[in-house]
Design a protein around this motif. Structure first.
Motif, PDB file in Angstrom:
ATOM      1  N   SER A  87     -10.316   0.726  12.764  1.00  0.00           N
ATOM      2  CA  SER A  87      -9.894  -0.282  13.064  1.00  0.00           C
ATOM      3  C   SER A  87     -10.753  -1.591  12.091  1.00  0.00           C
ATOM      4  O   SER A  87     -12.142  -0.686  11.883  1.00  0.00           O
ATOM      5  N   ALA A  88     -10.396  -1.827  11.126  1.00  0.00           N
ATOM      6  CA  ALA A  88     -10.583  -2.524  10.042  1.00  0.00           C
ATOM      7  C   ALA A  88      -9.714  -4.015   9.605  1.00  0.00           C
ATOM      8  O   ALA A  88      -8.117  -3.405   9.393  1.00  0.00           O
ATOM      9  N   GLY A  89     -10.508  -4.941   9.361  1.00  0.00           N
ATOM     10  CA  GLY A  89      -9.735  -5.901   9.393  1.00  0.00           C
ATOM     11  C   GLY A  89      -9.511  -7.021   9.658  1.00  0.00           C
ATOM     12  O   GLY A  89      -9.163  -6.813  10.780  1.00  0.00           O
ATOM     13  N   MET A  90      -9.892  -8.269   9.200  1.00  0.00           N
ATOM     14  CA  MET A  90      -9.857  -9.717  10.420  1.00  0.00           C
ATOM     15  C   MET A  90      -8.814 -10.544   9.072  1.00  0.00           C
ATOM     16  O   MET A  90      -8.298  -9.915   8.712  1.00  0.00           O
ATOM     17  N   SER A  91      -8.570 -11.452   9.986  1.00  0.00           N
ATOM     18  CA  SER A  91      -7.617 -12.845   9.500  1.00  0.00           C
ATOM     19  C   SER A  91      -8.021 -12.894   7.481  1.00  0.00           C
ATOM     20  O   SER A  91      -7.617 -12.992   7.570  1.00  0.00           O
ATOM     21  N   GLY A  92      -9.658 -12.521   7.190  1.00  0.00           N
ATOM     22  CA  GLY A  92     -10.204 -12.592   6.079  1.00  0.00           C
ATOM     23  C   GLY A  92      -9.741 -11.955   5.415  1.00  0.00           C
ATOM     24  O   GLY A  92      -9.686 -11.748   4.061  1.00  0.00           O
ATOM     25  N   ASP A  93      -9.803 -10.389   5.684  1.00  0.00           N
ATOM     26  CA  ASP A  93      -9.762  -9.292   4.516  1.00  0.00           C
ATOM     27  C   ASP A  93      -8.610  -8.339   4.660  1.00  0.00           C
ATOM     28  O   ASP A  93      -8.379  -6.994   5.045  1.00  0.00           O
ATOM     29  N   MET A  94      -7.587  -9.074   5.839  1.00  0.00           N
ATOM     30  CA  MET A  94      -6.600  -7.705   6.056  1.00  0.00           C
ATOM     31  C   MET A  94      -5.665  -7.073   4.977  1.00  0.00           C
ATOM     32  O   MET A  94      -5.677  -5.980   5.568  1.00  0.00           O
ATOM     33  N   GLU A  95      -5.252  -7.243   4.370  1.00  0.00           N
ATOM     34  CA  GLU A  95      -4.889  -7.072   2.912  1.00  0.00           C
ATOM     35  C   GLU A  95      -5.726  -6.060   2.577  1.00  0.00           C
ATOM     36  O   GLU A  95      -5.565  -4.476   2.577  1.00  0.00           O
ATOM     37  N   GLU A  96      -6.668  -6.189   1.994  1.00  0.00           N
ATOM     38  CA  GLU A  96      -7.901  -4.751   1.805  1.00  0.00           C
ATOM     39  C   GLU A  96      -7.861  -3.958   2.729  1.00  0.00           C
ATOM     40  O   GLU A  96      -8.359  -2.520   2.326  1.00  0.00           O
ATOM     41  N   ALA A  97      -8.364  -4.399   4.633  1.00  0.00           N
ATOM     42  CA  ALA A  97      -8.750  -3.459   4.802  1.00  0.00           C
ATOM     43  C   ALA A  97      -7.359  -2.555   4.730  1.00  0.00           C
ATOM     44  O   ALA A  97      -7.362  -0.738   4.919  1.00  0.00           O
ATOM     45  N   VAL A  98      -5.932  -2.655   5.072  1.00  0.00           N
ATOM     46  CA  VAL A  98      -4.424  -2.369   5.058  1.00  0.00           C
ATOM     47  C   VAL A  98      -4.870  -1.497   3.635  1.00  0.00           C
ATOM     48  O   VAL A  98      -3.843   0.193   4.001  1.00  0.00           O
ATOM     49  N   ALA A  99      -5.247  -1.729   2.415  1.00  0.00           N
ATOM     50  CA  ALA A  99      -4.834  -1.088   1.302  1.00  0.00           C
ATOM     51  C   ALA A  99      -6.086   0.207   1.162  1.00  0.00           C
ATOM     52  O   ALA A  99      -5.552   0.988   1.247  1.00  0.00           O
ATOM     53  N   ALA A 133       0.715  -0.931   0.482  1.00  0.00           N
ATOM     54  CA  ALA A 133       0.251  -0.218   0.389  1.00  0.00           C
ATOM     55  C   ALA A 133       1.226   1.592  -0.008  1.00  0.00           C
ATOM     56  O   ALA A 133      -0.054   2.264  -0.122  1.00  0.00           O
ATOM     57  N   GLY A 134       2.522   0.942   0.111  1.00  0.00           N
ATOM     58  CA  GLY A 134       3.048   1.836   0.107  1.00  0.00           C
ATOM     59  C   GLY A 134       3.091   2.993   1.687  1.00  0.00           C
ATOM     60  O   GLY A 134       3.322   4.342   1.473  1.00  0.00           O
ATOM     61  N   ARG A 135       2.664   2.358   2.439  1.00  0.00           N
ATOM     62  CA  ARG A 135       2.881   2.866   3.460  1.00  0.00           C
ATOM     63  C   ARG A 135       3.945   3.250   4.581  1.00  0.00           C
ATOM     64  O   ARG A 135       4.424   1.831   4.000  1.00  0.00           O
ATOM     65  N   PRO A 136       4.169   3.761   5.550  1.00  0.00           N
ATOM     66  CA  PRO A 136       5.093   3.327   6.214  1.00  0.00           C
ATOM     67  C   PRO A 136       5.020   1.920   7.170  1.00  0.00           C
ATOM     68  O   PRO A 136       4.176   1.480   7.302  1.00  0.00           O
ATOM     69  N   ALA A 137       6.197   0.964   6.965  1.00  0.00           N
ATOM     70  CA  ALA A 137       6.639  -0.215   8.352  1.00  0.00           C
ATOM     71  C   ALA A 137       5.664   0.730   9.354  1.00  0.00           C
ATOM     72  O   ALA A 137       6.814   1.869  10.047  1.00  0.00           O
ATOM     73  N   GLY A 138       4.671  -0.384  10.245  1.00  0.00           N
ATOM     74  CA  GLY A 138       4.960  -0.589  11.427  1.00  0.00           C
ATOM     75  C   GLY A 138       3.536   0.701  11.377  1.00  0.00           C
ATOM     76  O   GLY A 138       3.062   1.008  12.306  1.00  0.00           O
ATOM     77  N   SER A 139       3.030   1.427  10.718  1.00  0.00           N
ATOM     78  CA  SER A 139       1.604   2.216  10.830  1.00  0.00           C
ATOM     79  C   SER A 139       0.463   1.505  10.734  1.00  0.00           C
ATOM     80  O   SER A 139      -1.090   2.140  10.580  1.00  0.00           O
ATOM     81  N   CYS A 140       0.495  -0.034  10.523  1.00  0.00           N
ATOM     82  CA  CYS A 140      -0.960  -0.434  11.330  1.00  0.00           C
ATOM     83  C   CYS A 140      -0.847  -1.639  12.414  1.00  0.00           C
ATOM     84  O   CYS A 140       0.141  -2.638  12.432  1.00  0.00           O
ATOM     85  N   GLU A 141      -1.474  -1.548  12.950  1.00  0.00           N
ATOM     86  CA  GLU A 141      -1.058  -1.967  14.674  1.00  0.00           C
ATOM     87  C   GLU A 141      -1.857  -3.587  14.226  1.00  0.00           C
ATOM     88  O   GLU A 141      -3.088  -3.950  13.801  1.00  0.00           O
ATOM     89  N   LEU A 142      -1.055  -4.856  14.948  1.00  0.00           N
ATOM     90  CA  LEU A 142      -1.859  -6.255  14.840  1.00  0.00           C
ATOM     91  C   LEU A 142      -2.538  -6.353  16.198  1.00  0.00           C
ATOM     92  O   LEU A 142      -1.654  -6.094  17.320  1.00  0.00           O
ATOM     93  N   LEU A 143      -3.397  -6.308  16.136  1.00  0.00           N
ATOM     94  CA  LEU A 143      -4.669  -6.865  17.301  1.00  0.00           C
ATOM     95  C   LEU A 143      -4.917  -7.879  17.805  1.00  0.00           C
ATOM     96  O   LEU A 143      -6.102  -8.555  16.544  1.00  0.00           O
ATOM     97  N   VAL A 144      -3.926  -9.176  18.772  1.00  0.00           N
ATOM     98  CA  VAL A 144      -4.477 -10.112  18.578  1.00  0.00           C
ATOM     99  C   VAL A 144      -5.578 -10.448  19.559  1.00  0.00           C
ATOM    100  O   VAL A 144      -5.668 -10.304  20.971  1.00  0.00           O
ATOM    101  N   VAL A 145      -6.413 -10.917  19.163  1.00  0.00           N
ATOM    102  CA  VAL A 145      -7.959 -11.634  19.146  1.00  0.00           C
ATOM    103  C   VAL A 145      -8.088 -12.396  20.235  1.00  0.00           C
ATOM    104  O   VAL A 145      -7.720 -13.359  19.901  1.00  0.00           O
TER     105      VAL A 145
END
Length: 254
Positions: free
Chosen positions: A221-233, A34-46
């Motif tokens: 806060s968007a994206g889960m196991s199945g749609d993480m890539e689309e959410a980050v984009a 997505a051309g975003r800086p590394a670490g710009s999306c947090e991983l929240l482990v459920v």
């Protein structure tokens, strides 16, 4: 850290390590794509339905941000984990967010352990969380206001929870006017029907419009196991991942 070291080398820890590495790899790749800086999306482990021992294992693997959605299970688990966690640096203390439906009667307990609540969608819940957070602040049970993310309804289905776009500003104003709360941003859960990419694009549009009125509400806060890539984009700042890391839900919960 108490007796945490006793469980660090078991098969479950190895399983979690492998799954966690895979998800972190997916997230890093999505952020880069997505051309975003590394670490710009947090991983929240459920970790809902999973025991405190699994949280301890994840702590040993470097995880510090967790999501829970069931109270009182969450409150008991957080207390158990923190009771034997002694970090050298206060910045290393794990944080827990509430991501599930909030019942007003449970707001008091949630305000004791949650960094933020991602699923706020009713004025009654804002009122309850505000009172609870104020009490927790006054009693020294928390050091900072409770973070709030408003849950957006993308399809207007009341059974799935969330606020339709037109009702977001009024609810946001209510949060902003309570000094025991901090308006952080929005949360979305993509509907099961329809294309994930389209739902995430709609989420991004709503969030961008929302920030025109509430510029400090930068979190999405968007994206889960199945749609993480689309959410980050689409600009997600936090993905909530359970199954891809934890595996299938256990038959018995705490």
């Amino acid at each position: 850290m108490g007796d945490m070291s006793d469980s660090l080398d078991d098969a479950r820890t190895a399983e979690l390590s492998g799954r966690l590495d895979a998800v972190r790899g997916r997230l890093d790749a999505a952020v880069a794509a997505a051309g975003r800086p590394a670490g710009s999306c947090e991983l929240l482990v459920v970790t809902k339905y999973f025991p405190a021992d699994d949280v301890r294992r994840l702590l040993s693997l470097g995880v510090r941000e967790f999501g829970e959605s069931r109270e009182p299970e969450a409150g008991r688990k957080v207390a158990e984990v923190l009771a034997d966690w002694s970090p050298a640096d206060v910045a290393d203390v794990p944080v827990f967010d509430m991501i599930g439906t909030v019942q007003s009667k449970k707001a008091r307990s949630i305000a004791r352990w949650a960094r933020a609540v991602h699923s706020v969608d009713r004025p009654k819940v804002v009122d309850a969380l505000g009172r609870a957070a104020r009490a927790a602040l006054d009693e020294g049970e928390r050091a900072e206001p409770l973070g709030v993310l408003l849950q957006v309804s993308l399809d207007g289905d009341p059974q799935r929870g969330g606020v339709v776009e037109a009702d977001l500003p009024a609810l946001a104003e209510q949060v902003s006017n309570d000094d025991a709360l901090t308006l952080c941003g929005l949360m979305v859960i993509a509907p099961l029907s329809g294309e994930r990419k389209r739902w995430m694009a709609e989420s991004a549009r709503i969030h961008n419009a929302f920030r025109n009125q509430f510029p400090d509400a930068v979190e999405l806060s968007a994206g889960m196991s199945g749609d993480m890539e689309e959410a980050v984009a689409a600009g997600s700042t936090c993905v909530r991942v359970g199954t891809a890391i934890m595996g299938d839900r256990p038959l018995l919960s705490q």
